[in-house]
Design a protein around this motif. Structure first.
Motif, PDB file in Angstrom:
ATOM      1  N   LEU A 100       0.827  -1.209   0.000  1.00  0.00           N
ATOM      2  CA  LEU A 100       0.000   0.000   0.000  1.00  0.00           C
ATOM      3  C   LEU A 100       0.861   1.259   0.000  1.00  0.00           C
ATOM      4  O   LEU A 100       0.526   2.270  -0.646  1.00  0.00           O
ATOM      5  CB  LEU A 100      -0.926  -0.011   1.210  1.00  0.00           C
ATOM      6  N   PHE A 101       1.998   1.180   0.723  1.00  0.00           N
ATOM      7  CA  PHE A 101       2.889   2.344   0.803  1.00  0.00           C
ATOM      8  C   PHE A 101       3.439   2.694  -0.574  1.00  0.00           C
ATOM      9  O   PHE A 101       3.410   3.857  -1.003  1.00  0.00           O
ATOM     10  CB  PHE A 101       4.025   2.049   1.786  1.00  0.00           C
ATOM     11  N   VAL A 102       3.978   1.662  -1.308  1.00  0.00           N
ATOM     12  CA  VAL A 102       4.532   1.974  -2.631  1.00  0.00           C
ATOM     13  C   VAL A 102       3.426   2.385  -3.591  1.00  0.00           C
ATOM     14  O   VAL A 102       3.668   3.171  -4.541  1.00  0.00           O
ATOM     15  CB  VAL A 102       5.333   0.768  -3.174  1.00  0.00           C
ATOM     16  N   ALA A 103       2.214   1.872  -3.383  1.00  0.00           N
ATOM     17  CA  ALA A 103       1.100   2.284  -4.252  1.00  0.00           C
ATOM     18  C   ALA A 103       0.793   3.764  -4.035  1.00  0.00           C
ATOM     19  O   ALA A 103       0.569   4.532  -5.000  1.00  0.00           O
ATOM     20  CB  ALA A 103      -0.126   1.420  -3.971  1.00  0.00           C
ATOM     21  N   VAL A 104       0.763   4.189  -2.775  1.00  0.00           N
ATOM     22  CA  VAL A 104       0.514   5.613  -2.477  1.00  0.00           C
ATOM     23  C   VAL A 104       1.637   6.473  -3.024  1.00  0.00           C
ATOM     24  O   VAL A 104       1.407   7.560  -3.602  1.00  0.00           O
ATOM     25  CB  VAL A 104       0.355   5.801  -0.953  1.00  0.00           C
ATOM     26  N   VAL A 105       2.902   5.997  -2.847  1.00  0.00           N
ATOM     27  CA  VAL A 105       4.046   6.749  -3.375  1.00  0.00           C
ATOM     28  C   VAL A 105       3.933   6.894  -4.898  1.00  0.00           C
ATOM     29  O   VAL A 105       4.216   7.966  -5.462  1.00  0.00           O
ATOM     30  CB  VAL A 105       5.356   6.058  -2.985  1.00  0.00           C
ATOM     31  N   TYR A 106       3.494   5.823  -5.539  1.00  0.00           N
ATOM     32  CA  TYR A 106       3.353   5.871  -6.998  1.00  0.00           C
ATOM     33  C   TYR A 106       2.317   6.919  -7.406  1.00  0.00           C
ATOM     34  O   TYR A 106       2.554   7.730  -8.316  1.00  0.00           O
ATOM     35  CB  TYR A 106       2.963   4.496  -7.524  1.00  0.00           C
ATOM     36  N   VAL A 107       1.187   6.910  -6.735  1.00  0.00           N
ATOM     37  CA  VAL A 107       0.127   7.872  -7.061  1.00  0.00           C
ATOM     38  C   VAL A 107       0.612   9.297  -6.838  1.00  0.00           C
ATOM     39  O   VAL A 107       0.419  10.200  -7.675  1.00  0.00           O
ATOM     40  CB  VAL A 107      -1.131   7.573  -6.230  1.00  0.00           C
ATOM     41  N   LEU A 108       1.273   9.526  -5.695  1.00  0.00           N
ATOM     42  CA  LEU A 108       1.747  10.874  -5.399  1.00  0.00           C
ATOM     43  C   LEU A 108       2.825  11.317  -6.383  1.00  0.00           C
ATOM     44  O   LEU A 108       2.873  12.494  -6.797  1.00  0.00           O
ATOM     45  CB  LEU A 108       2.288  10.917  -3.962  1.00  0.00           C
ATOM     46  N   ALA A 109       3.722  10.384  -6.743  1.00  0.00           N
ATOM     47  CA  ALA A 109       4.785  10.745  -7.693  1.00  0.00           C
ATOM     48  C   ALA A 109       4.197  11.098  -9.049  1.00  0.00           C
ATOM     49  O   ALA A 109       4.643  12.057  -9.720  1.00  0.00           O
ATOM     50  CB  ALA A 109       5.777   9.596  -7.806  1.00  0.00           C
ATOM     51  N   LYS A 110       3.206  10.328  -9.484  1.00  0.00           N
ATOM     52  CA  LYS A 110       2.569  10.629 -10.766  1.00  0.00           C
ATOM     53  C   LYS A 110       1.863  11.973 -10.713  1.00  0.00           C
ATOM     54  O   LYS A 110       1.925  12.781 -11.661  1.00  0.00           O
ATOM     55  CB  LYS A 110       1.570   9.516 -11.108  1.00  0.00           C
ATOM     56  N   TRP A 111       1.218  12.220  -9.587  1.00  0.00           N
ATOM     57  CA  TRP A 111       0.499  13.505  -9.455  1.00  0.00           C
ATOM     58  C   TRP A 111       1.487  14.660  -9.438  1.00  0.00           C
ATOM     59  O   TRP A 111       1.278  15.687 -10.092  1.00  0.00           O
ATOM     60  CB  TRP A 111      -0.307  13.480  -8.156  1.00  0.00           C
ATOM     61  N   ALA A 112       2.586  14.481  -8.730  1.00  0.00           N
ATOM     62  CA  ALA A 112       3.593  15.540  -8.684  1.00  0.00           C
ATOM     63  C   ALA A 112       4.222  15.750 -10.047  1.00  0.00           C
ATOM     64  O   ALA A 112       4.514  16.883 -10.461  1.00  0.00           O
ATOM     65  CB  ALA A 112       4.670  15.179  -7.655  1.00  0.00           C
ATOM     66  N   GLY A 113       4.452  14.640 -10.787  1.00  0.00           N
ATOM     67  CA  GLY A 113       5.036  14.769 -12.118  1.00  0.00           C
ATOM     68  C   GLY A 113       4.105  15.503 -13.063  1.00  0.00           C
ATOM     69  O   GLY A 113       4.547  16.342 -13.855  1.00  0.00           O
ATOM     70  N   ASN A 114       2.832  15.188 -12.980  1.00  0.00           N
ATOM     71  CA  ASN A 114       1.865  15.880 -13.838  1.00  0.00           C
ATOM     72  C   ASN A 114       1.726  17.333 -13.442  1.00  0.00           C
ATOM     73  O   ASN A 114       1.303  18.176 -14.257  1.00  0.00           O
ATOM     74  CB  ASN A 114       0.514  15.186 -13.771  1.00  0.00           C
ATOM     75  N   SER A 115       2.053  17.662 -12.204  1.00  0.00           N
ATOM     76  CA  SER A 115       1.947  19.042 -11.729  1.00  0.00           C
ATOM     77  C   SER A 115       3.217  19.836 -12.016  1.00  0.00           C
ATOM     78  O   SER A 115       3.323  20.998 -11.601  1.00  0.00           O
ATOM     79  CB  SER A 115       1.656  19.051 -10.222  1.00  0.00           C
ATOM     80  N   ALA A 149       6.459  19.040 -10.974  1.00  0.00           N
ATOM     81  CA  ALA A 149       7.362  19.116  -9.822  1.00  0.00           C
ATOM     82  C   ALA A 149       8.804  18.860 -10.210  1.00  0.00           C
ATOM     83  O   ALA A 149       9.720  19.203  -9.459  1.00  0.00           O
ATOM     84  CB  ALA A 149       6.929  18.107  -8.756  1.00  0.00           C
ATOM     85  N   GLY A 150       9.047  18.238 -11.330  1.00  0.00           N
ATOM     86  CA  GLY A 150      10.414  18.030 -11.748  1.00  0.00           C
ATOM     87  C   GLY A 150      10.650  16.601 -12.238  1.00  0.00           C
ATOM     88  O   GLY A 150       9.792  15.714 -12.143  1.00  0.00           O
ATOM     89  N   ALA A 151      11.871  16.369 -12.771  1.00  0.00           N
ATOM     90  CA  ALA A 151      12.188  15.063 -13.327  1.00  0.00           C
ATOM     91  C   ALA A 151      12.332  13.978 -12.278  1.00  0.00           C
ATOM     92  O   ALA A 151      12.200  12.783 -12.568  1.00  0.00           O
ATOM     93  CB  ALA A 151      13.473  15.154 -14.149  1.00  0.00           C
ATOM     94  N   TRP A 152      12.605  14.392 -11.039  1.00  0.00           N
ATOM     95  CA  TRP A 152      12.803  13.380  -9.984  1.00  0.00           C
ATOM     96  C   TRP A 152      11.570  12.531  -9.758  1.00  0.00           C
ATOM     97  O   TRP A 152      11.661  11.385  -9.287  1.00  0.00           O
ATOM     98  CB  TRP A 152      13.204  14.054  -8.664  1.00  0.00           C
ATOM     99  N   THR A 153      10.387  13.071 -10.084  1.00  0.00           N
ATOM    100  CA  THR A 153       9.164  12.306  -9.864  1.00  0.00           C
ATOM    101  C   THR A 153       9.109  11.068 -10.739  1.00  0.00           C
ATOM    102  O   THR A 153       8.507  10.045 -10.377  1.00  0.00           O
ATOM    103  CB  THR A 153       7.939  13.190 -10.148  1.00  0.00           C
ATOM    104  N   GLY A 154       9.754  11.114 -11.891  1.00  0.00           N
ATOM    105  CA  GLY A 154       9.779   9.925 -12.750  1.00  0.00           C
ATOM    106  C   GLY A 154      10.553   8.785 -12.129  1.00  0.00           C
ATOM    107  O   GLY A 154      10.156   7.605 -12.240  1.00  0.00           O
ATOM    108  N   TYR A 155      11.672   9.155 -11.478  1.00  0.00           N
ATOM    109  CA  TYR A 155      12.457   8.112 -10.811  1.00  0.00           C
ATOM    110  C   TYR A 155      11.659   7.472  -9.665  1.00  0.00           C
ATOM    111  O   TYR A 155      11.643   6.245  -9.498  1.00  0.00           O
ATOM    112  CB  TYR A 155      13.758   8.696 -10.268  1.00  0.00           C
ATOM    113  N   VAL A 156      11.005   8.330  -8.879  1.00  0.00           N
ATOM    114  CA  VAL A 156      10.233   7.812  -7.745  1.00  0.00           C
ATOM    115  C   VAL A 156       9.072   6.961  -8.240  1.00  0.00           C
ATOM    116  O   VAL A 156       8.778   5.877  -7.694  1.00  0.00           O
ATOM    117  CB  VAL A 156       9.729   8.974  -6.867  1.00  0.00           C
ATOM    118  N   ALA A 157       8.387   7.417  -9.283  1.00  0.00           N
ATOM    119  CA  ALA A 157       7.252   6.666  -9.799  1.00  0.00           C
ATOM    120  C   ALA A 157       7.686   5.310 -10.362  1.00  0.00           C
ATOM    121  O   ALA A 157       7.015   4.289 -10.174  1.00  0.00           O
ATOM    122  CB  ALA A 157       6.536   7.477 -10.881  1.00  0.00           C
TER     123      ALA A 157
END
Length: 453
Positions: free
Chosen positions: A60-75, A77-85
């Protein structure tokens, strides 16, 4: 019920799949299922549930991280969100894949009857057969048994153990207890019948006259009978001296009625004197003619016992008559009671000669076995031979015990029992899959970004 609630809680998907594999877990067999678990099994199963929650929490934790990273990337936030996602996405894949693999051992994932899942419940009997064959081939083979027992050195170890007085005392006490128990189990009537039958059968099967003849011949040749003759002569002389009146009365009583009494008296005195003289001379003269005649008679009788058919037949008839008498049979039957009581008393008495001798023998045997290489090798050979005989003769029965025992287990109960013992470790596979998957996803994304640049 607690177990039912737990099953319902762990029912939906990855976070709790153990209770309802395709609706199987809630179908309980009377007298089986979770209520047959021991307290230790229940405690282990609670540990499994805690580890399941931990593994599911990481998913569940990595699923939430994935959702947040995708949301941040679409917003933006920077290239780092792709690595996290990418890391979170790969972590979810790894967690789900390992959840499926672990779950497939015990039940159908999500209750869907996917082929080659619920392996333990559906393949329980095959696993039992394979386990039996594995044990038979790798643990009950002749070479394995011999090699293992030879490496243990049973002879030297047993000798060193027996050489201690306290251990010898213990073994002696155990042997005494076993002996008393065995004697208590045996019925006197049965043993008496067996002993009586054995003695009678042995006596009937073997002719005794030749043996008696050989013994008598040797005794006469060695002069062993002369002491008996000396004793009889001494006793006869003393008896005649003490009972002279009775001897003369017996002679006079056998005289004719028409003879005068003084004649009967003179005859009686004469007979008594001659009889006393004969016995006295025979007592005092080793070379007396009567002794020589007795020697010749015994020699001839010994020869007849060995070679004369008529004499041997008479001895055999006498033997059968003696053995057939009730007094003799009663004596044979009662001999066991005396022997039994003597053995029981000796076994119960710690200071009896029997127990002292057994203890001394054990100490001596232990000392020899501890130092004598030949005796150690002999004992090891006996043990190895006995063990090899058992495993080679009864290997099928031993392995069938494993196979039949596993076949008799309830499939669901077996699955839960195994899961209770190894399920906690299996949940670490899910956790490791999440971590390793995240790292692998991050690495792949980074490499692809570098190569793409």
């Amino acid at each position: 019920m607690e177990s039912t609630k737990a099953d319902q809680t762990d029912d939906a998907g990855p976070e709790g799949q153990h209770a309802r594999p395709g609706g199987v877990a809630n179908r309980t067999v009377p007298g089986r299922a979770m209520n047959s678990f021991s307290p230790a099994d229940e405690e282990k199963f609670r540990g499994v549930r805690r580890m399941k929650l931990t593994a599911t929490g990481m998913l569940l934790f990595v699923a939430v991280v994935y959702v947040l990273a995708k949301w941040a990337g679409n917003s933006g936030a920077g290239a780092w969100t792709g690595y996290v996602a990418a890391a979170a996405e790969a972590g979810m894949v790894g967690a789900l894949a390992d959840w499926f693999a672990v779950t497939a051992l015990f039940r159908h994932p999500l209750g869907i009857p996917i082929p080659h899942t619920a392996i333990i419940p559906t393949k329980k009997d095959q696993l039992g057969v394979s386990l039996g064959e594995f044990v038979g081939e790798n643990f009950l083979s002749q070479d394995v048994v011999r090699q293992r027992l030879r490496s243990v050195g049973i002879g030297s170890r047993l000798g060193a153990w027996l050489a201690h007085p306290e251990h010898a005392d213990r073994v002696t006490a155990e042997l005494a207890t076993a002996l008393r128990g065995a004697l208590a189990v045996l019925r006197d009537s049965d043993v008496q019948a067996v002993v009586g039958e054995a003695i009678n059968r042995r006596a009937d099967a073997q002719e005794i006259a030749p043996g008696i003849g050989k013994t008598l011949e040797k005794v006469v040749a060695d002069g062993g009978h002369r002491r008996v003759v000396d004793l009889i002569c001494v006793r006869a002389h003393d008896w005649l001296v003490l009972h002279n009146d009775q001897v003369m009365d017996a002679v006079q009583g056998g005289a004719p009625g028409w003879t005068p009494r003084f004649v009967d008296k003179r005859v009686g005195e004469r007979v008594y004197k001659e009889l006393l003289r004969f016995v006295t001379e025979m007592r005092d003269m080793p070379a007396h003619p009567a002794r020589g005649a007795l020697d010749r008679f015994l020699t001839d009788f010994a020869s007849d016992l060995q070679s004369d058919t008529d004499t041997r037949a008479r001895v055999e008839n006498l033997k059968r008559e003696v053995l057939g008498r009730g007094e003799v049979q009663d004596l044979i039957a009662s001999a066991w009671s005396s022997v039994r009581q003597m053995i029981v008393s000796a076994a119960e008495d710690e200071r009896s000669e029997l127990r002292l001798r057994v203890r001394a023998s054990l100490l001596s045997l232990g000392a020899r076995m501890a130092t004598d290489a030949k005796l150690q090798a002999k004992v090891d050979g006996w043990v190895e031979g006995a063990a090899v005989y058992v495993v080679t003769t009864y290997r099928d029965e031993i392995t069938s015990l494993i196979t039949d025992t596993v076949a008799g287990w309830d499939a669901e109960h077996t699955s839960k029992k195994i899961e209770a013992h190894i399920g906690r470790d299996l949940q670490f596979i899910r956790i490791n899959g999440t971590v390793v998957g995240s790292l692998a996803g991050l690495l792949i994304y980074t490499v692809s970004r570098v190569l793409g640049a």
